[in-house]
Design an enzyme around this catalytic site. Structure first.
Site, mmCIF file in Angstrom:
data_model
loop_
_atom_site.group_PDB
_atom_site.id
_atom_site.type_symbol
_atom_site.label_atom_id
_atom_site.label_comp_id
_atom_site.label_asym_id
_atom_site.label_seq_id
_atom_site.Cartn_x
_atom_site.Cartn_y
_atom_site.Cartn_z
ATOM 1 N N GLN A 12 0.830 -1.215 0.000
ATOM 2 C CA GLN A 12 0.000 0.000 0.000
ATOM 3 C C GLN A 12 0.862 1.261 0.000
ATOM 4 O OE1 GLN A 12 -3.862 -0.020 2.234
ATOM 5 N NE2 GLN A 12 -2.628 -1.164 3.701
ATOM 6 N N ALA A 62 6.944 -5.279 4.874
ATOM 7 C CA ALA A 62 6.630 -5.733 6.231
ATOM 8 C C ALA A 62 5.838 -7.021 6.131
ATOM 9 C CB ALA A 62 5.811 -4.691 6.988
ATOM 10 N N THR A 103 4.677 0.715 13.673
ATOM 11 C CA THR A 103 3.250 0.556 13.931
ATOM 12 C C THR A 103 2.824 0.978 15.340
ATOM 13 O OG1 THR A 103 1.543 -1.152 14.188
ATOM 14 C CG2 THR A 103 3.789 -1.857 14.504
ATOM 15 N N TYR A 127 3.369 -9.685 15.751
ATOM 16 C CA TYR A 127 3.578 -8.591 14.786
ATOM 17 C C TYR A 127 4.186 -7.370 15.484
ATOM 18 C CZ TYR A 127 2.305 -4.626 11.779
ATOM 19 O OH TYR A 127 2.319 -3.459 11.043
ATOM 20 N N TRP A 152 -3.593 2.049 11.279
ATOM 21 C CA TRP A 152 -4.825 1.841 10.502
ATOM 22 C C TRP A 152 -4.663 2.309 9.046
ATOM 23 C CZ3 TRP A 152 -9.983 2.762 13.555
ATOM 24 C CH2 TRP A 152 -9.891 2.244 14.837
HETATM 25 N N1 LIG Z 1 -1.513 -1.863 7.138
HETATM 26 C C1 LIG Z 1 -1.678 -1.262 8.317
HETATM 27 O O1 LIG Z 1 -2.811 -1.097 8.811
HETATM 28 C C2 LIG Z 1 -0.486 -0.727 9.060
HETATM 29 C C3 LIG Z 1 -0.707 -0.124 10.318
HETATM 30 C C4 LIG Z 1 0.409 0.377 11.009
HETATM 31 C C5 LIG Z 1 1.672 0.278 10.458
HETATM 32 N N2 LIG Z 1 1.850 -0.324 9.252
HETATM 33 C C6 LIG Z 1 3.203 -0.424 8.720
HETATM 34 O O2 LIG Z 1 3.252 0.399 7.558
HETATM 35 C C7 LIG Z 1 4.178 -0.157 6.618
HETATM 36 C C8 LIG Z 1 3.517 -0.280 5.267
HETATM 37 O O3 LIG Z 1 2.400 -1.144 5.413
HETATM 38 P P1 LIG Z 1 1.477 -1.508 4.195
HETATM 39 O O4 LIG Z 1 0.065 -1.465 4.677
HETATM 40 O O5 LIG Z 1 1.885 -0.742 2.998
HETATM 41 O O6 LIG Z 1 1.867 -3.040 4.035
HETATM 42 P P2 LIG Z 1 1.534 -4.012 2.835
HETATM 43 O O7 LIG Z 1 0.535 -3.406 1.926
HETATM 44 O O8 LIG Z 1 1.286 -5.351 3.454
HETATM 45 O O9 LIG Z 1 2.918 -4.015 2.047
HETATM 46 C C9 LIG Z 1 4.030 -4.709 2.507
HETATM 47 C C10 LIG Z 1 4.777 -5.153 1.286
HETATM 48 O O10 LIG Z 1 5.898 -5.928 1.710
HETATM 49 C C11 LIG Z 1 5.966 -7.033 0.838
HETATM 50 N N3 LIG Z 1 6.716 -8.100 1.460
HETATM 51 C C12 LIG Z 1 6.346 -8.995 2.403
HETATM 52 N N4 LIG Z 1 7.328 -9.860 2.655
HETATM 53 C C13 LIG Z 1 8.348 -9.494 1.855
HETATM 54 C C14 LIG Z 1 9.645 -10.012 1.633
HETATM 55 N N5 LIG Z 1 10.095 -11.093 2.287
HETATM 56 N N6 LIG Z 1 10.439 -9.403 0.739
HETATM 57 C C15 LIG Z 1 10.015 -8.323 0.038
HETATM 58 N N7 LIG Z 1 8.794 -7.808 0.193
HETATM 59 C C16 LIG Z 1 7.974 -8.389 1.089
HETATM 60 C C17 LIG Z 1 4.533 -7.406 0.605
HETATM 61 O O11 LIG Z 1 4.407 -8.262 -0.508
HETATM 62 P P3 LIG Z 1 3.120 -9.244 -0.610
HETATM 63 O O12 LIG Z 1 1.927 -8.355 -0.537
HETATM 64 O O13 LIG Z 1 3.317 -9.908 -1.914
HETATM 65 O O14 LIG Z 1 3.228 -10.139 0.597
HETATM 66 C C18 LIG Z 1 3.936 -6.045 0.355
HETATM 67 O O15 LIG Z 1 4.100 -5.648 -0.975
HETATM 68 C C19 LIG Z 1 4.659 -1.465 7.229
HETATM 69 O O16 LIG Z 1 5.879 -1.245 7.866
HETATM 70 C C20 LIG Z 1 3.606 -1.797 8.253
HETATM 71 O O17 LIG Z 1 4.133 -2.578 9.306
HETATM 72 C C21 LIG Z 1 0.796 -0.815 8.546
#
Ligand SMILES: NC(=O)c1ccc[n+]([C@@H]2O[C@H](COP(=O)([O-])OP(=O)(O)OC[C@H]3O[C@@H](n4cnc5c(N)ncnc54)[C@H](OP(=O)(O)O)[C@@H]3O)[C@@H](O)[C@H]2O)c1
Length: 290
Positions: A12, A62, A103, A127, A152
């Site tokens: 995202q 992540a 997070t 997590y 979120w």
């Molecule tokens: N989503 C939330 O609500 C939320 C809330 C608080 C903080 N965060 C933090 O914000 C950041 C961005 O989150 P986001 O929502 O953009 O996450 P996301 O959409 O899940 O994106 C994470 C990306 O990392 C990729 N990934 C996973 N394992 C990997 C690996 N071994 N090597 C390379 N790429 C890999 C995933 O690929 P696949 O999709 O193919 O697995 C995905 O493209 C993260 O650090 C997350 O912890 C997120």
């Protein structure tokens, strides 16, 4: 011209950074995806970072499957912790500044006021624990690192709460949604903008890169129940929403009851104006509708 590496550009946040990368004209971007760089391949990760003299590295990868992480702790730790150490150590050698994202789940959610960066961390989930260890290893290994804790997160790209609620709202006549968990929905486009703003400020000299932890979410507060109502109202979905308590929707990983982040530090240092969550939701839904 400065070189910026974005790792995990298909998630995202990564996607939103890629979409906005043209706004930073003094920079040349390289993007990796899961397919081109699996961050658990530590040799490839090191070589990719060391290959070019990158000025900035933005890590958007992540392991984000919060419930699944409870039974896949080893993999979650490899991605959320060990890979971050490798990024930090390698970037320290190549002198690249790192921006990494963490997070609200590093906190236990028992606060009665928005969390500041110095508040005691106490994750309740695999997590949250692996993300916290990633933060610590990055700060120990590389002095030029910024960590943005957010909450979120949603966007028009990928899977998230907004898209799930739209789908379920169209499929069903009624839905139960939790009202005793409170946080701040955050549009990934706004977070991407904030990250690019930090780099732009460093490049222009208006605010030098200031390492450390920062909190970033959209302004305002909501429960999942309020968030769902706003999504459905904006989309014209007429599904009945019943507020329920967390205890009536048990999950393998317990969620924090209160995870509002205090954003005073990032607003002051980087002179950021952060949009209200409902305004950003409207922006994201407009993208989804088009
Ligand atoms: N989503 C939330 O609500 C939320 C809330 C608080 C903080 N965060 C933090 O914000 C950041 C961005 O989150 P986001 O929502 O953009 O996450 P996301 O959409 O899940 O994106 C994470 C990306 O990392 C990729 N990934 C996973 N394992 C990997 C690996 N071994 N090597 C390379 N790429 C890999 C995933 O690929 P696949 O999709 O193919 O697995 C995905 O493209 C993260 O650090 C997350 O912890 C997120």
């Amino acid at each position: 011209m400065k070189n910026i590496l974005v790792i995990g550009s298909e998630g995202q946040l990564g996607h939103e950074i890629k979409n906005r990368s043209n706004s930073l004209q003094q920079a040349r971007f390289s993007f990796t995806t899961f397919e081109t760089l699996d961050v658990t391949n530590f040799d490839l990760l090191k070589n990719t970072i060391a290959k070019q003299p990158y000025d900035y590295i933005i890590n958007c990868t992540a392991y984000t499957a919060v419930d699944k992480a409870e039974s896949e702790a080893e993999l979650a730790r490899k991605i959320n912790t060990e890979a971050i150490r490798v990024i930090g150590e390698t970037a320290a050698q190549t002198q690249a500044k790192v921006i990494h994202v963490s997070t609200d789940y590093v906190f236990d959610g028992t606060n009665y006021r928005p969390y500041i960066e110095e508040d005691k961390t106490a994750p309740n989930t695999v997590y949250g624990q692996t993300k916290l260890e990633g933060e610590q290893l990055l700060l120990q290994s590389h002095s030029k690192s910024i960590i943005l804790r957010t909450s979120w997160l949603y966007s028009s790209h990928g899977n998230n709460f907004v898209k799930t609620m739209i789908r379920l709202g169209k499929e069903r006549d009624a839905l139960n949604v939790i009202y005793d968990q409170v946080g701040s929905p955050t549009y990934a486009g706004d977070l991407a903008q904030a990250i690019l703003h930090i780099i732009a400020s460093d490049l222009s000299g208006s605010q030098a890169f200031q390492p450390g932890i920062y909190h970033y979410s959209n302004e305002g507060v909501a429960s999942w129940y309020d968030f769902t109502l706003a999504i459905h109202q904006a989309m014209g979905i007429s599904c009945q929403i019943h507020p329920i308590e967390s205890k009536d929707y048990p999950t393998p990983a317990p969620r924090p009851h209160y995870s509002v982040l205090n954003k005073a530090k990032i607003k002051k240092i980087y002179q950021l104006q952060i949009p209200y969550w409902k305004d950003s939701l409207t922006k994201c839904l407009a993208e989804l509708k088009s």
